[in-house]
Design a protein around this motif. Structure first.
Motif, PDB file in Angstrom:
ATOM      1  N   THR A 469     -42.465 -19.321 -11.412  1.00 20.04           N
ATOM      2  CA  THR A 469     -41.340 -18.390 -11.529  1.00 20.04           C
ATOM      3  C   THR A 469     -40.019 -19.154 -11.436  1.00 20.04           C
ATOM      4  O   THR A 469     -39.094 -18.907 -12.214  1.00 20.04           O
ATOM      5  CB  THR A 469     -41.428 -17.312 -10.419  1.00 20.04           C
ATOM      6  OG1 THR A 469     -42.686 -16.654 -10.554  1.00 20.04           O
ATOM      7  CG2 THR A 469     -40.307 -16.293 -10.538  1.00 20.04           C
ATOM      8  N   ALA A 470     -39.946 -20.104 -10.497  1.00 19.39           N
ATOM      9  CA  ALA A 470     -38.714 -20.877 -10.324  1.00 19.39           C
ATOM     10  C   ALA A 470     -38.352 -21.639 -11.592  1.00 19.39           C
ATOM     11  O   ALA A 470     -37.185 -21.901 -11.862  1.00 19.39           O
ATOM     12  CB  ALA A 470     -38.874 -21.842  -9.144  1.00 19.39           C
ATOM     13  N   GLN A 471     -39.346 -21.963 -12.386  1.00 17.64           N
ATOM     14  CA  GLN A 471     -39.077 -22.711 -13.630  1.00 17.64           C
ATOM     15  C   GLN A 471     -39.136 -21.820 -14.862  1.00 17.64           C
ATOM     16  O   GLN A 471     -39.177 -22.322 -15.990  1.00 17.64           O
ATOM     17  CB  GLN A 471     -40.120 -23.826 -13.780  1.00 17.64           C
ATOM     18  CG  GLN A 471     -40.055 -24.864 -12.673  1.00 17.64           C
ATOM     19  CD  GLN A 471     -40.994 -26.048 -12.949  1.00 17.64           C
ATOM     20  OE1 GLN A 471     -41.305 -26.356 -14.099  1.00 17.64           O
ATOM     21  NE2 GLN A 471     -41.435 -26.696 -11.894  1.00 17.64           N
ATOM     22  N   GLY A 472     -39.194 -20.509 -14.671  1.00 19.19           N
ATOM     23  CA  GLY A 472     -39.257 -19.586 -15.813  1.00 19.19           C
ATOM     24  C   GLY A 472     -40.563 -19.704 -16.587  1.00 19.19           C
ATOM     25  O   GLY A 472     -40.617 -19.415 -17.777  1.00 19.19           O
ATOM     26  N   LYS A 473     -41.632 -20.120 -15.904  1.00 18.73           N
ATOM     27  CA  LYS A 473     -42.902 -20.328 -16.605  1.00 18.73           C
ATOM     28  C   LYS A 473     -44.002 -19.349 -16.177  1.00 18.73           C
ATOM     29  O   LYS A 473     -45.163 -19.522 -16.538  1.00 18.73           O
ATOM     30  CB  LYS A 473     -43.393 -21.757 -16.369  1.00 18.73           C
ATOM     31  CG  LYS A 473     -42.521 -22.787 -17.080  1.00 18.73           C
ATOM     32  CD  LYS A 473     -42.920 -24.207 -16.733  1.00 18.73           C
ATOM     33  CE  LYS A 473     -41.962 -25.202 -17.376  1.00 18.73           C
ATOM     34  NZ  LYS A 473     -42.042 -26.527 -16.722  1.00 18.73           N
ATOM     35  N   ALA A 474     -43.649 -18.320 -15.416  1.00 18.90           N
ATOM     36  CA  ALA A 474     -44.680 -17.375 -14.961  1.00 18.90           C
ATOM     37  C   ALA A 474     -44.945 -16.330 -16.038  1.00 18.90           C
ATOM     38  O   ALA A 474     -44.075 -16.003 -16.830  1.00 18.90           O
ATOM     39  CB  ALA A 474     -44.226 -16.693 -13.675  1.00 18.90           C
ATOM     40  N   SER A 475     -46.173 -15.817 -16.061  1.00 23.33           N
ATOM     41  CA  SER A 475     -46.525 -14.689 -16.924  1.00 23.33           C
ATOM     42  C   SER A 475     -47.029 -13.578 -16.015  1.00 23.33           C
ATOM     43  O   SER A 475     -47.703 -13.848 -15.017  1.00 23.33           O
ATOM     44  CB  SER A 475     -47.639 -15.104 -17.897  1.00 23.33           C
ATOM     45  OG  SER A 475     -48.325 -13.957 -18.381  1.00 23.33           O
ATOM     46  N   PRO A 476     -46.740 -12.314 -16.327  1.00 19.85           N
ATOM     47  CA  PRO A 476     -47.250 -11.233 -15.465  1.00 19.85           C
ATOM     48  C   PRO A 476     -48.733 -10.963 -15.684  1.00 19.85           C
ATOM     49  O   PRO A 476     -49.355 -10.260 -14.902  1.00 19.85           O
ATOM     50  CB  PRO A 476     -46.429 -10.006 -15.901  1.00 19.85           C
ATOM     51  CG  PRO A 476     -46.000 -10.305 -17.302  1.00 19.85           C
ATOM     52  CD  PRO A 476     -45.879 -11.814 -17.422  1.00 19.85           C
ATOM     53  N   TYR A 477     -49.320 -11.538 -16.729  1.00 18.70           N
ATOM     54  CA  TYR A 477     -50.680 -11.171 -17.133  1.00 18.70           C
ATOM     55  C   TYR A 477     -51.723 -11.554 -16.078  1.00 18.70           C
ATOM     56  O   TYR A 477     -51.700 -12.649 -15.525  1.00 18.70           O
ATOM     57  CB  TYR A 477     -51.036 -11.849 -18.469  1.00 18.70           C
ATOM     58  CG  TYR A 477     -52.455 -11.548 -18.892  1.00 18.70           C
ATOM     59  CD1 TYR A 477     -52.847 -10.251 -19.203  1.00 18.70           C
ATOM     60  CD2 TYR A 477     -53.424 -12.557 -18.940  1.00 18.70           C
ATOM     61  CE1 TYR A 477     -54.158  -9.960 -19.555  1.00 18.70           C
ATOM     62  CE2 TYR A 477     -54.730 -12.282 -19.311  1.00 18.70           C
ATOM     63  CZ  TYR A 477     -55.094 -10.977 -19.607  1.00 18.70           C
ATOM     64  OH  TYR A 477     -56.386 -10.693 -19.951  1.00 18.70           O
ATOM     65  N   LEU A 478     -52.639 -10.624 -15.823  1.00 16.19           N
ATOM     66  CA  LEU A 478     -53.792 -10.895 -14.957  1.00 16.19           C
ATOM     67  C   LEU A 478     -55.045 -10.565 -15.744  1.00 16.19           C
ATOM     68  O   LEU A 478     -55.146  -9.477 -16.324  1.00 16.19           O
ATOM     69  CB  LEU A 478     -53.729 -10.025 -13.695  1.00 16.19           C
ATOM     70  CG  LEU A 478     -52.541 -10.280 -12.761  1.00 16.19           C
ATOM     71  CD1 LEU A 478     -52.490  -9.212 -11.662  1.00 16.19           C
ATOM     72  CD2 LEU A 478     -52.625 -11.675 -12.142  1.00 16.19           C
ATOM     73  N   TYR A 479     -55.990 -11.478 -15.772  1.00 21.04           N
ATOM     74  CA  TYR A 479     -57.236 -11.263 -16.530  1.00 21.04           C
ATOM     75  C   TYR A 479     -58.194 -10.445 -15.683  1.00 21.04           C
ATOM     76  O   TYR A 479     -58.632 -10.888 -14.623  1.00 21.04           O
ATOM     77  CB  TYR A 479     -57.840 -12.621 -16.897  1.00 21.04           C
ATOM     78  CG  TYR A 479     -59.083 -12.514 -17.760  1.00 21.04           C
ATOM     79  CD1 TYR A 479     -59.228 -11.493 -18.685  1.00 21.04           C
ATOM     80  CD2 TYR A 479     -60.103 -13.444 -17.642  1.00 21.04           C
ATOM     81  CE1 TYR A 479     -60.367 -11.386 -19.470  1.00 21.04           C
ATOM     82  CE2 TYR A 479     -61.242 -13.359 -18.427  1.00 21.04           C
ATOM     83  CZ  TYR A 479     -61.376 -12.316 -19.330  1.00 21.04           C
ATOM     84  OH  TYR A 479     -62.503 -12.211 -20.102  1.00 21.04           O
ATOM     85  N   MET A 480     -58.526  -9.235 -16.144  1.00 26.61           N
ATOM     86  CA  MET A 480     -59.365  -8.303 -15.364  1.00 26.61           C
ATOM     87  C   MET A 480     -60.673  -8.959 -14.919  1.00 26.61           C
ATOM     88  O   MET A 480     -61.105  -8.795 -13.779  1.00 26.61           O
ATOM     89  CB  MET A 480     -59.663  -7.052 -16.186  1.00 26.61           C
ATOM     90  CG  MET A 480     -60.456  -6.003 -15.437  1.00 26.61           C
ATOM     91  SD  MET A 480     -60.783  -4.498 -16.393  1.00 26.61           S
ATOM     92  CE  MET A 480     -59.229  -3.634 -16.261  1.00 26.61           C
ATOM     93  N   ASN A 481     -61.298  -9.716 -15.813  1.00 24.77           N
ATOM     94  CA  ASN A 481     -62.619 -10.264 -15.497  1.00 24.77           C
ATOM     95  C   ASN A 481     -62.561 -11.349 -14.422  1.00 24.77           C
ATOM     96  O   ASN A 481     -63.604 -11.749 -13.909  1.00 24.77           O
ATOM     97  CB  ASN A 481     -63.282 -10.808 -16.761  1.00 24.77           C
ATOM     98  CG  ASN A 481     -63.633  -9.699 -17.741  1.00 24.77           C
ATOM     99  OD1 ASN A 481     -63.507  -8.527 -17.415  1.00 24.77           O
ATOM    100  ND2 ASN A 481     -64.060 -10.071 -18.927  1.00 24.77           N
ATOM    101  N   TYR A 482     -61.354 -11.818 -14.094  1.00 25.57           N
ATOM    102  CA  TYR A 482     -61.188 -12.833 -13.051  1.00 25.57           C
ATOM    103  C   TYR A 482     -60.390 -12.291 -11.856  1.00 25.57           C
ATOM    104  O   TYR A 482     -60.023 -13.050 -10.955  1.00 25.57           O
ATOM    105  CB  TYR A 482     -60.448 -14.054 -13.598  1.00 25.57           C
ATOM    106  CG  TYR A 482     -61.212 -14.893 -14.612  1.00 25.57           C
ATOM    107  CD1 TYR A 482     -62.566 -14.697 -14.868  1.00 25.57           C
ATOM    108  CD2 TYR A 482     -60.556 -15.919 -15.298  1.00 25.57           C
ATOM    109  CE1 TYR A 482     -63.243 -15.484 -15.795  1.00 25.57           C
ATOM    110  CE2 TYR A 482     -61.227 -16.718 -16.226  1.00 25.57           C
ATOM    111  CZ  TYR A 482     -62.567 -16.490 -16.466  1.00 25.57           C
ATOM    112  OH  TYR A 482     -63.233 -17.278 -17.371  1.00 25.57           O
ATOM    113  N   GLY A 483     -60.082 -10.994 -11.861  1.00 28.31           N
ATOM    114  CA  GLY A 483     -59.185 -10.461 -10.843  1.00 28.31           C
ATOM    115  C   GLY A 483     -59.858 -10.279  -9.500  1.00 28.31           C
ATOM    116  O   GLY A 483     -61.061 -10.031  -9.402  1.00 28.31           O
TER     117      GLY A 483
END
Ligand SMILES: Cc1cc2nc3c(=O)[nH]c(=O)nc-3n(C[C@H](O)[C@H](O)[C@H](O)COP(=O)(O)OP(=O)(O)OC[C@H]3O[C@@H](n4cnc5c(N)ncnc54)[C@H](O)[C@@H]3O)c2cc1C
Ligand SMILES: *[C@@H]1O[C@H](CO)[C@@H](O)[C@H](O)[C@H]1NC(C)=O
Ligand SMILES: *[C@@H]1O[C@H](CO)[C@@H](O)[C@H](O)[C@H]1NC(C)=O
Ligand SMILES: *[C@@H]1O[C@H](CO)[C@@H](O)[C@H](O)[C@H]1NC(C)=O
Length: 533
Positions: A469-483
């Motif tokens: 996040t600090a580097q602007g590289k985060a994605s909100p996506y979460l993969y259901m099969n790995y959650g």
């Protein structure tokens, strides 16, 4: 602000359409349509007038009355224990359903859903039983539906569509299709089920060519909340078709997947290699470059894991869709020195999937999955590994601990395919790619360690995401099969998709059968266990 206006407008649009279930829906009459007259079932007769009494013993006795003893297992029967012990994780094996129901056809599944509504007895559905979420596919005191008797596999006359029921694992499907030099986009481990993997997305060896498993489903046979069994495709119930591609178990029970076949050579190349710490930087470079270069040659596939086995090890799963060990795209990986074990070989797809199954997948151990997503980036990959090893001392003395962090790439061609056939629910966009998908996967055996292990995984995820996040590289996506059940997966699809999913659920399932009466797994609103261990 603008985004909220458009969501509100969209939701209003969906709701203004006629709802699927009439407001005067009568469960007793729906059961009559299924050939079940509940007035003739002594246990259920009192419920004709009022369907609010909670009664799983009533529900299970009724299922036995309707379907006979062979299809309903109760706690005193030996087959009951055999079934419960077929779940992958120890946590799911610890759950004791009131009964296990083994439907033979979609109509039986429809009747179960209606019986569950009538008695208000909760249910769960198990395909391959490999969910890492406790209660994902088994339910304490309720009805657990096992698809073991629903195991049809068929090929259309033109061989373009493979149809299969949810009783299958990927090994069965690949083995059946191999004889025709065909495959489908599905799981990479033989014992995993077709149901859960496909409904959550589904990453395959071939996903950089064909996309996720869910993006290759042409149509679904679906049992809905009020009983009707419908075909869902791009042209029939298109809103449900969209919702089923990533929406998990929230929209109905799929009794048949009709999936596009892909032509396959009889064999491919791949397998596992292991390395020690001095090789890690070169492996991360090769991981990054292979991920970026997927648009040049999407036939290569990789999972790079870092694990603890008394010392730091890397495990690389590397594949190529053709039987070629030295494809140019693999040159950088093949040049990384220091492999201490190498099980790569040319073999069939079905054989390759068995290499990672069996004892290697740790059946019967306690299991935890945690996931997050960032932009594909060498520093982010290195950080995930470093944070994982830094935090590890807090759990390293747990009994039978097998901890790993696995890195994969949601490549640009994979992301492009998420837009096909009207798009899917995942909220992914090729212009944000490639993405690095991280999975912390931990096995252990003592329940006293559950909390500290989940807290460890949460810390690794939080620290890695904070750095991104600090580097602007985060994605909100979460993969259901790995959650993890502590993660709010559907929120990770973005507010617009989450609102759209809720509106579609409201339309087809106004009383929230698949969320309320089927409480396990990722629902449309919030993490199953709240936000954090
Ligand atoms: C060893 C191992 C290997 C894996 N490999 C891969 C991989 O290569 N690629 C990948 O993407 N993921 C992979 N995963 C993750 C996997 O996708 C999930 O664990 C998935 O939930 C497993 O599906 P299942 O049918 O076996 O699980 P189940 O526990 O049976 O089901 C999972 C969820 O899906 C629901 N469900 C199942 N069938 C239906 C249906 N017919 N209708 C409605 N709901 C249904 C269940 O109710 C449950 O909530 C792997 C997991 C393990 C443990
Ligand atoms: C549902 O239908 C049955 C049979 O027609 C009827 O006896 C019953 O009263 C109805 N129940 C409700 C809640 O309307
Ligand atoms: C249902 O069963 C009851 C009791 O046996 C019977 O009186 C009734 O006629 C049956 N209804 C139908 C539609 O078959
Ligand atoms: C294991 O390590 C934890 C944290 O470092 C510590 O609190 C605990 O006492 C240790 N347990 C055992 C059995 O050694």
């Amino acid at each position: 602000m603008k985004v909220f206006v458009s969501i509100a407008a969209f939701v209003a649009g969906v709701l203004s359409q006629s709802t699927f279930e009439p407001s005067d829906f009568n469960i007793t009459e729906a059961l009559l349509d299924n050939g079940v007259n509940i007035s003739a079932i002594p246990e259920l007769a009192p419920l004709v007038e009022r369907s609010l009494i909670s009664g799983c013993s009533l529900a299970c006795r009724s299922l036995k009355f309707i379907f006979g003893d062979d299809l309903v297992e109760t706690q005193t029967e030996p087959t009951y224990n055999a079934f419960v012990n077929s779940f992958w994780s120890a946590q799911q094996r610890e759950i004791t359903p009131q009964c296990i129901f083994k439907p033979e056809k979609a109509l039986d599944v429809s009747t179960t859903v209606l019986i569950s509504r009538l008695t208000q007895c909760p249910f769960a559905a198990k395909s391959g039983g490999h969910s890492a979420v406790p209660g994902g596919s088994n339910v304490d005191g309720g009805i657990t539906i096992s698809f073991e008797k629903m195991s049809k596999i068929a090929l259309s006359a033109d061989k373009k569509i493979a149809s299969f029921q949810p009783g299958h694992t990927w090994f069965d499907i690949y083995t059946a299709l191999e004889a025709e030099n065909l495959a489908v986009v599905g799981g990479r481990v033989s014992s995993v089920g077709v149901g859960g993997l496909t409904l959550g997305g589904g990453i395959s060896y071939f996903s950089s060519v064909y996309g996720l498993a869910c993006d290759n489903v042409e149509s679904y046979e679906l049992v809905t909340a009020s009983g009707p069994i419908i075909t869902v495709s791009e042209t029939e119930f298109p809103d449900l078709y969209w919702a089923l591609r990533g929406g998990g178990n929230n929209f109905g029970i799929v009794t048949q997947f009709n999936v596009a076949t892909i032509p396959r050579a009889p064999t491919m190349w791949g397998g596992m290699r292991s390395y020690l710490a001095p090789s890690f930087p070169a492996l991360i470079n090769a991981f990054y470059n292979l991920g970026v270069n997927a648009k040049i040659d999407g036939k290569a596939h990789q999972i790079l894991s870092f694990a603890w086995a008394g010392l730091q090890v890397a495990q690389l799963e590397l594949e190529y869709a053709d039987p070629i060990p030295d494809a140019p795209i693999l040159a950088e990986y093949n040049a990384v020195p220091g492999a201490v074990a190498d099980q790569t070989a040319v073999r069939s797809l079905a054989q390759l999937t068995t290499a990672l199954a069996g004892p290697a997948s740790g059946p019967g151990l306690r299991q935890a999955f945690w996931t997050w997503t960032v932009k594909l980036d060498k520093e982010m990959a290195t950080l995930a590994k470093d944070i994982f090893f830094e935090e590890l001392p807090s759990i390293v003395n747990a009994t039978n601990l097998i901890p790993a962090v696995s890195l994969q790439v949601l490549t640009e061609p994979l992301l492009e395919k998420t837009a096909t056939k009207g798009g899917n629910t995942l909220g992914l966009d090729a212009k944000d790619g490639p993405l690095l998908l991280a999975l912390v996967a931990i096995k252990w055996s003592n329940s006293a360690d559950d909390d500290r292990i989940n807290r460890f995984a949460a810390r690794v995820k939080d620290r890695a995401l904070a750095a991104a996040t600090a580097q602007g590289k985060a994605s909100p996506y979460l993969y259901m099969n790995y959650g993890s059940p502590y993660q709010n997966v559907v929120a990770g699809y973005g507010p617009e998709n989450q609102a759209r999913l809720k509106a579609i659920s409201e339309k087809y399932d106004p009383t929230n059968v698949f969320e309320r009466l089927q409480p396990g797994y990722f629902k449309l609103d919030g993490a199953p266990w709240g936000n954090g261990p």
